[in-house]
Design an enzyme around this catalytic site. Sequence first.
Site, short mmCIF file in Angstrom:
data_model
loop_
_atom_site.label_atom_id
_atom_site.label_comp_id
_atom_site.label_asym_id
_atom_site.label_seq_id
_atom_site.Cartn_x
_atom_site.Cartn_y
_atom_site.Cartn_z
N TYR A 133 0.82 -1.20 0.14
CA TYR A 133 -0.10 -0.02 0.02
C TYR A 133 0.90 1.21 0.04
CZ TYR A 133 -4.39 -2.35 1.50
OH TYR A 133 -5.64 -3.19 1.20
N GLY A 134 2.14 1.17 0.23
CA GLY A 134 2.81 2.37 0.65
C GLY A 134 3.18 3.25 -0.64
N CYS A 155 -2.50 -1.95 9.84
CA CYS A 155 -1.77 -1.41 8.92
C CYS A 155 -1.57 -0.08 9.01
CB CYS A 155 -2.19 -1.65 7.30
SG CYS A 155 -1.26 -0.99 6.12
N ASN A 156 -0.50 0.68 9.29
CA ASN A 156 -0.38 2.06 9.47
C ASN A 156 -0.62 2.90 8.35
OD1 ASN A 156 1.68 2.70 12.20
ND2 ASN A 156 2.30 0.67 11.06
N THR A 157 -0.36 2.31 7.15
CA THR A 157 -0.53 3.12 5.81
C THR A 157 -2.06 3.23 5.55
OG1 THR A 157 1.50 2.56 4.71
CG2 THR A 157 -0.22 3.21 3.50
N CYS A 197 5.33 0.80 10.43
CA CYS A 197 4.78 -0.16 9.43
C CYS A 197 4.70 -1.36 10.17
CB CYS A 197 5.47 -0.05 8.17
SG CYS A 197 5.15 -1.35 7.13
N HIS A 240 5.02 -4.31 8.97
CA HIS A 240 6.00 -5.08 8.14
C HIS A 240 7.39 -5.29 8.96
CE1 HIS A 240 3.05 -5.40 5.02
NE2 HIS A 240 3.59 -6.43 4.51
#
Length: 253
Positions: free
Chosen positions: A38-39, A69-71, A180, A182
């Site tokens: 998504y980034g 998810c931060n994004t 993030c 991840h």
Amino acid sequence: MIGVFDSGLGGLSVLAALIDTLPRADFSYYADTAHVPYGNKSEEQIQRRVLAIGEHLAERGCSLLVVACNTATAAAVQALRAAHPGVPVVGVEPGIKPAAQETQSGRIAVLATEATAKSQRLKHLIRDHAGRIEVFVEPCPGWATHVEMLQLDDPALAADVRTRVEPLLDQGVDRIVLGCTHYSFLAPLLRKIVGSRAQLVDVADAVARQTRRLAGGLADGTGKLHLHASAHPERLHAALPRLHLGHLSARIA
């Protein structure tokens, strides 16, 4: 059931914390692997995916949603809440507040995707919680993709991480926020580089505590886990042992 989703594998770090905190709850995890990462996508693209996934999880009977998810949180959590006004939604945001409270040097850094790094939501978090703390925001393109490909030992990744992190340490940063989900899986690599010069700040446990506060009766389920993906679901299952999450396999329904 509690629905948890991310663009791919990153949200599994949050899922693990959720299961540790709510061991009897039932979870449905959705990885949007057809659209990862998504980034590098626009806010509009991310919002469309988040709303579609939220609808999918609601149709599956999820009555609490965790945007792992931060994004996605930065781009679409408000739209998701508006679309499901009766459903509690927990987002994941970079731990600016705890980092700012704990720093001794007065300098913190945020490692983030390109989309999160330029988001208004991150700017607001820094404005609201960092005060006079100096904040360095470091976009980290490609890191999430390395995690998705399970290339955690790739020398090229290690070199890029070192190139981005060492200048932050030289600036006196003593708290590094993992912006993030991840990046939680890169913590061992980051700790090798950071050593005792700084501490990593990960919010997975805080997200799990907030989810527990909202869970109510959802905390008492059968302890089952449902895994779904928009592409290559077999990779999601295969990734668990590679990410040291093999213990979750016994829960899969």
